[in-house]
Design a protein around this motif. Sequence first.
Motif, PDB file in Angstrom:
ATOM      1  N   UNK A  16       2.050 -29.959  -0.216  1.00  0.00           N
ATOM      2  CA  UNK A  16       0.590 -29.970  -0.211  1.00  0.00           C
ATOM      3  C   UNK A  16       0.104 -30.966   0.831  1.00  0.00           C
ATOM      4  N   UNK A  17      -0.795 -30.494   1.684  1.00  0.00           N
ATOM      5  CA  UNK A  17      -1.409 -31.345   2.695  1.00  0.00           C
ATOM      6  C   UNK A  17      -2.907 -31.337   2.447  1.00  0.00           C
ATOM      7  N   UNK A  18      -3.480 -32.511   2.177  1.00  0.00           N
ATOM      8  CA  UNK A  18      -4.922 -32.645   1.952  1.00  0.00           C
ATOM      9  C   UNK A  18      -5.533 -33.442   3.089  1.00  0.00           C
ATOM     10  N   UNK A  19      -6.597 -32.904   3.633  1.00  0.00           N
ATOM     11  CA  UNK A  19      -7.293 -33.555   4.748  1.00  0.00           C
ATOM     12  C   UNK A  19      -8.764 -33.692   4.367  1.00  0.00           C
ATOM     13  N   UNK A  20      -9.212 -34.926   4.192  1.00  0.00           N
ATOM     14  CA  UNK A  20     -10.620 -35.147   3.853  1.00  0.00           C
ATOM     15  C   UNK A  20     -11.339 -35.881   4.974  1.00  0.00           C
ATOM     16  N   UNK A  21     -10.926 -35.591   6.213  1.00  0.00           N
ATOM     17  CA  UNK A  21     -11.470 -36.323   7.358  1.00  0.00           C
ATOM     18  C   UNK A  21     -12.817 -35.803   7.840  1.00  0.00           C
ATOM     19  N   UNK A  22     -13.273 -34.690   7.334  1.00  0.00           N
ATOM     20  CA  UNK A  22     -14.571 -34.196   7.783  1.00  0.00           C
ATOM     21  C   UNK A  22     -14.908 -32.863   7.155  1.00  0.00           C
ATOM     22  N   UNK A  23     -16.111 -32.442   7.379  1.00  0.00           N
ATOM     23  CA  UNK A  23     -16.545 -31.193   6.757  1.00  0.00           C
ATOM     24  C   UNK A  23     -16.123 -29.995   7.598  1.00  0.00           C
ATOM     25  N   UNK A  24     -15.938 -28.879   6.927  1.00  0.00           N
ATOM     26  CA  UNK A  24     -15.620 -27.625   7.593  1.00  0.00           C
ATOM     27  C   UNK A  24     -16.604 -26.591   7.075  1.00  0.00           C
ATOM     28  N   UNK A  25     -17.263 -25.909   7.983  1.00  0.00           N
ATOM     29  CA  UNK A  25     -18.246 -24.914   7.571  1.00  0.00           C
ATOM     30  C   UNK A  25     -17.557 -23.751   6.862  1.00  0.00           C
ATOM     31  N   UNK A  26     -18.309 -23.029   6.062  1.00  0.00           N
ATOM     32  CA  UNK A  26     -17.770 -21.852   5.367  1.00  0.00           C
ATOM     33  C   UNK A  26     -17.275 -20.820   6.364  1.00  0.00           C
ATOM     34  N   UNK A  27     -17.963 -20.697   7.485  1.00  0.00           N
ATOM     35  CA  UNK A  27     -17.553 -19.731   8.515  1.00  0.00           C
ATOM     36  C   UNK A  27     -16.194 -20.099   9.103  1.00  0.00           C
ATOM     37  N   UNK A  28     -16.015 -21.369   9.452  1.00  0.00           N
ATOM     38  CA  UNK A  28     -14.725 -21.803  10.002  1.00  0.00           C
ATOM     39  C   UNK A  28     -13.611 -21.627   8.982  1.00  0.00           C
ATOM     40  N   UNK A  29     -13.891 -21.957   7.722  1.00  0.00           N
ATOM     41  CA  UNK A  29     -12.878 -21.821   6.679  1.00  0.00           C
ATOM     42  C   UNK A  29     -12.460 -20.360   6.512  1.00  0.00           C
ATOM     43  N   UNK A  30     -13.410 -19.445   6.561  1.00  0.00           N
ATOM     44  CA  UNK A  30     -13.089 -18.027   6.368  1.00  0.00           C
ATOM     45  C   UNK A  30     -12.239 -17.466   7.504  1.00  0.00           C
ATOM     46  N   UNK A  31     -12.275 -18.097   8.675  1.00  0.00           N
ATOM     47  CA  UNK A  31     -11.484 -17.639   9.824  1.00  0.00           C
ATOM     48  C   UNK A  31     -10.250 -18.496  10.060  1.00  0.00           C
ATOM     49  N   UNK A  32      -9.951 -19.399   9.154  1.00  0.00           N
ATOM     50  CA  UNK A  32      -8.921 -20.419   9.384  1.00  0.00           C
ATOM     51  C   UNK A  32      -7.561 -19.843   9.771  1.00  0.00           C
ATOM     52  N   UNK A  33      -7.076 -18.839   9.051  1.00  0.00           N
ATOM     53  CA  UNK A  33      -5.749 -18.308   9.375  1.00  0.00           C
ATOM     54  C   UNK A  33      -5.823 -16.963  10.100  1.00  0.00           C
TER      55      UNK A  33
END
Length: 82
Positions: A16-33
């Motif tokens: 598990x890798x958790x990154x809380x360094x900044x916000x990610x928009x819903x649009x970016x998250x939906x295209x992440x992979x």
Amino acid sequence: MINISTKQLVDKVEITVKDNSGSMTSEKFSRLDSPFPSDKVEGLGLGLTIVKSILLRRCSSIRFFRDGHDCLTCKITVPVIV
């Protein structure tokens, strides 16, 4: 801040890798992979697509989760080889 942890499952290991360094928009998250989502000047945006392809061929998995707007979690599950 990035936090990395591991957990032994029955016949697999979960990383598990958790990154809380900044916000990610819903649009970016939906295209992440998805292929070519990069907004960087250099790079093709194929990194996670290639990683996902390799993991799937090895009976492994990769999943992404959002915890609010500040934390992105990636869980990678791979088989234990003895």
